[in-house]
Each structure stands twice: as structure tokens, then as C-alpha cells.
Design a protein around this motif. Structure first.
Motif, PDB file in Angstrom:
ATOM      1  N   SER A  42       0.835  -1.201   0.000  1.00 14.80           N
ATOM      2  CA  SER A  42       0.000   0.000   0.000  1.00 14.80           C
ATOM      3  C   SER A  42       0.871   1.253   0.000  1.00 14.80           C
ATOM      4  N   THR A  43       0.276   2.370  -0.384  1.00 14.11           N
ATOM      5  CA  THR A  43       1.015   3.645  -0.353  1.00 14.11           C
ATOM      6  C   THR A  43       1.443   3.977   1.082  1.00 14.11           C
ATOM      7  N   ASP A  44       0.589   3.675   2.060  1.00 19.09           N
ATOM      8  CA  ASP A  44       0.949   3.936   3.466  1.00 19.09           C
ATOM      9  C   ASP A  44       2.201   3.139   3.853  1.00 19.09           C
ATOM     10  N   ASP A  45       2.219   1.842   3.447  1.00 20.91           N
ATOM     11  CA  ASP A  45       3.356   0.993   3.808  1.00 20.91           C
ATOM     12  C   ASP A  45       4.635   1.456   3.120  1.00 20.91           C
ATOM     13  N   VAL A  46       4.533   1.820   1.841  1.00 26.45           N
ATOM     14  CA  VAL A  46       5.729   2.250   1.112  1.00 26.45           C
ATOM     15  C   VAL A  46       6.260   3.563   1.701  1.00 26.45           C
ATOM     16  N   ASP A  47       5.355   4.486   2.009  1.00 23.84           N
ATOM     17  CA  ASP A  47       5.795   5.753   2.598  1.00 23.84           C
ATOM     18  C   ASP A  47       6.489   5.507   3.934  1.00 23.84           C
ATOM     19  N   ASN A  93      11.239  16.805   3.386  1.00 23.43           N
ATOM     20  CA  ASN A  93       9.861  16.770   3.876  1.00 23.43           C
ATOM     21  C   ASN A  93       9.115  15.592   3.263  1.00 23.43           C
ATOM     22  N   ASN A  94       8.051  15.198   3.927  1.00 22.33           N
ATOM     23  CA  ASN A  94       7.161  14.138   3.466  1.00 22.33           C
ATOM     24  C   ASN A  94       5.764  14.736   3.486  1.00 22.33           C
ATOM     25  N   SER A  95       5.299  15.240   2.343  1.00 22.47           N
ATOM     26  CA  SER A  95       3.991  15.914   2.292  1.00 22.47           C
ATOM     27  C   SER A  95       2.885  14.878   2.157  1.00 22.47           C
ATOM     28  N   ASP A  96       1.849  15.043   2.948  1.00 24.77           N
ATOM     29  CA  ASP A  96       0.742  14.091   3.009  1.00 24.77           C
ATOM     30  C   ASP A  96      -0.416  14.596   2.141  1.00 24.77           C
ATOM     31  N   PRO A 149      -5.501  13.546   2.428  1.00 25.21           N
ATOM     32  CA  PRO A 149      -6.800  14.203   2.633  1.00 25.21           C
ATOM     33  C   PRO A 149      -7.468  14.678   1.338  1.00 25.21           C
ATOM     34  N   TYR A 150      -6.761  14.694   0.218  1.00 25.45           N
ATOM     35  CA  TYR A 150      -7.298  15.347  -0.980  1.00 25.45           C
ATOM     36  C   TYR A 150      -7.923  14.398  -1.989  1.00 25.45           C
ATOM     37  N   ASN A 151      -8.057  13.107  -1.640  1.00 26.56           N
ATOM     38  CA  ASN A 151      -8.735  12.147  -2.522  1.00 26.56           C
ATOM     39  C   ASN A 151      -8.175  12.158  -3.949  1.00 26.56           C
ATOM     40  N   MET A 152      -6.849  12.102  -4.043  1.00 24.63           N
ATOM     41  CA  MET A 152      -6.213  11.997  -5.354  1.00 24.63           C
ATOM     42  C   MET A 152      -5.400  10.702  -5.369  1.00 24.63           C
ATOM     43  N   SER A 153      -4.948  10.282  -6.561  1.00 29.39           N
ATOM     44  CA  SER A 153      -4.158   9.038  -6.587  1.00 29.39           C
ATOM     45  C   SER A 153      -2.791   9.258  -5.936  1.00 29.39           C
ATOM     46  N   VAL A 154      -2.262  10.491  -5.972  1.00 30.12           N
ATOM     47  CA  VAL A 154      -1.013  10.762  -5.246  1.00 30.12           C
ATOM     48  C   VAL A 154      -1.317  10.846  -3.745  1.00 30.12           C
ATOM     49  N   LYS A 155      -0.499  10.125  -2.961  1.00 26.48           N
ATOM     50  CA  LYS A 155      -0.740  10.081  -1.510  1.00 26.48           C
ATOM     51  C   LYS A 155       0.363  10.774  -0.712  1.00 26.48           C
ATOM     52  N   LYS A 212      -2.330   0.941 -10.471  1.00 33.59           N
ATOM     53  CA  LYS A 212      -3.605   0.587 -11.134  1.00 33.59           C
ATOM     54  C   LYS A 212      -4.261  -0.593 -10.417  1.00 33.59           C
ATOM     55  N   GLU A 213      -3.429  -1.580 -10.029  1.00 37.14           N
ATOM     56  CA  GLU A 213      -3.969  -2.723  -9.297  1.00 37.14           C
ATOM     57  C   GLU A 213      -4.100  -2.379  -7.830  1.00 37.14           C
ATOM     58  N   GLU A 214      -5.189  -2.825  -7.250  1.00 34.71           N
ATOM     59  CA  GLU A 214      -5.444  -2.574  -5.831  1.00 34.71           C
ATOM     60  C   GLU A 214      -4.268  -3.080  -4.978  1.00 34.71           C
ATOM     61  N   GLY A 215      -3.868  -2.312  -3.991  1.00 34.96           N
ATOM     62  CA  GLY A 215      -2.802  -2.750  -3.090  1.00 34.96           C
ATOM     63  C   GLY A 215      -1.402  -2.596  -3.660  1.00 34.96           C
ATOM     64  N   THR A 216      -1.279  -1.925  -4.808  1.00 43.18           N
ATOM     65  CA  THR A 216       0.058  -1.668  -5.349  1.00 43.18           C
ATOM     66  C   THR A 216       0.358  -0.172  -5.285  1.00 43.18           C
ATOM     67  N   THR A 217       1.639   0.135  -5.311  1.00 45.26           N
ATOM     68  CA  THR A 217       2.087   1.529  -5.211  1.00 45.26           C
ATOM     69  C   THR A 217       3.086   1.810  -6.322  1.00 45.26           C
TER      70      THR A 217
END
Ligand code: NAG
Ligand code: NAG
Ligand code: NAG
Length: 159
Positions: free
Chosen positions: A43-48, A68-71, A74-80, A106-111
Motif C-alpha cells: 500500500s502507499t501507506d506501507d511504502v511511505d 519533507n514528506n507531504s501528506d 486528505p485530498y482524494n487523489m491518486s497521489v498520496k 492501477k492494481e489494488e494494493g500496489t504503489t
């Protein structure tokens, strides 16, 4: 003419420390740079988190600083997340800047991580492969499987 020769010599003296020094870039971004894309089965959370944890120890070689690590969650975009790092070379202590765009694949659970590195010193026409190494070395240091694609610059060596 002398100035030109001087700048070429800087390129040669950048001295990337192997491995991963063979993808030299010359002037792709009007200075030496490299853009790659990495895909992870996580997931994006895990990779970050993997990236930020690695950066607490300076990344794979201890020579990266997290700017910095910008979050963007909150903006509901594909970039996390968007991270910026600085890598300082072992030889000469040159700084290069990296930007890391962490998005859902594109595939669920991938980053998918789009990764960019550029030499900060002026006149770095060629980089002795350092920008490629800045990206690949760091990602290898995360110790998870990944797929890698070339986007721009830092071509593989001609055999
Ligand atoms: C760093 O990232 C945080 C989290 O997204 C953000 O709130 C902050 O403004 C950023 N700081 C700088 C200096 O850009
Ligand atoms: C987030 O974006 C998706 C896709 O664009 C959309 O279907 C969804 O309604 C959005 N959710 C919110 C809370 O805005
Ligand atoms: C290189 O980056 C480091 C770490 O961010 C910083 O402390 C140092 O001042 C930078 N050096 C130059 C020449 O910009």
C-alpha cells in the motif's frame, strides 16, 4: 574554452562509488538528472513508512536527508505522498536533490513511485551515474521486491 574543459573535468571527477554507477546522464534536465518509476506490491501507506523509516538512518548508505514528506491523503487523489530528499556523495560531498511521488498503482494494493534525482552543483553536464544510483540504491535498501522502469535520462550503458 578553458571553462568548458574545467566543467568536463568536474563531470569526470564526480566519482560515483559502485555498484549502480553505469547509467550515466549527460544534461537531460539541462544539468544531469534521472527519472525512474518503481512499482511495489504494497500500500502507499506501507511504502511511505518504509521510506521514512529508512531515511531516519540516512537511507541505504546513511547519506540521505529527508527534506519533507507531504501528506496528500486528505485530498482524494491518486497521489498520496510527496517526499523530497538530499543525497550527499561520499566523494567531494556533492548534494543531489531527489523527489519521490508516491501514488496508488492501477492494481489494488500496489504503489507506484515516480522518482527524480538531479545534481545540485552547476555545470554537472555528466554525473558519472550518481543520479541513477541515488534512486536505485535507496529503493534497493528498502529490502522489498520492486519493478523498475526508465522514464527519462540515465540510459543504460551501450554494450
Ligand atoms: C511538510 O509536510 C507537511 C505534511 O504534509 C506539511 O504540513 C508542511 O507544510 C511541510 N513543510 C514544508 C516546509 O514544506
Ligand atoms: C474520491 O474520488 C473518487 C474518484 O475520483 C470519487 O469516486 C469519490 O466520490 C471521491 N470521494 C470523495 C469523498 O470525494
Ligand atoms: C548539502 O545538504 C546537507 C544536508 O541537507 C546540508 O546540510 C548542506 O548544507 C548541503 N551542502 C550544500 C553545499 O548545499
Amino acid at each position: 574554452m578553458y571553462r568548458f574543459l574545467f566543467l568536463v573535468c568536474i563531470g569526470v571527477a564526480l566519482a560515483c562509488v559502485p555498484p549502480d554507477c553505469k547509467n550515466e546522464d549527460c544534461g537531460t534536465c539541462a544539468n544531469a538528472c534521472c527519472i525512474l518509476q518503481f512499482t511495489f506490491k504494497a500500500s502507499t501507506d506501507d511504502v511511505d513508512k518504509l521510506m521514512v523509516d529508512s531515511l531516519k538512518n540516512g537511507g541505504d548508505d546513511g547519506r540521505y536527508t529527508l527534506v519533507n514528506n507531504s501528506d496528500y491523503r486528505p485530498y482524494n487523489m491518486s497521489v498520496k505522498f510527496m517526499l523530497q530528499t538530499i543525497h550527499t556523495t561520499k566523494v567531494h560531498h556533492y548534494n543531489d536533490t531527489q523527489d519521490w511521488l508516491v501514488s496508488e498503482g492501477k492494481e489494488e494494493g500496489t504503489t507506484v513511485v515516480k522518482a527524480f534525482s538531479i545534481s545540485n552543483i552547476y555545470g554537472a553536464y555528466c554525473d558519472a551515474g550518481q543520479n541513477y544510483k541515488n534512486l536505485v540504491g535507496f529503493v534497493k535498501g528498502l529490502n522489498v521486491d520492486f519493478k523498475q522502469e526508465a522514464i527519462a535520462g540515465c540510459p543504460p550503458p551501450k554494450e
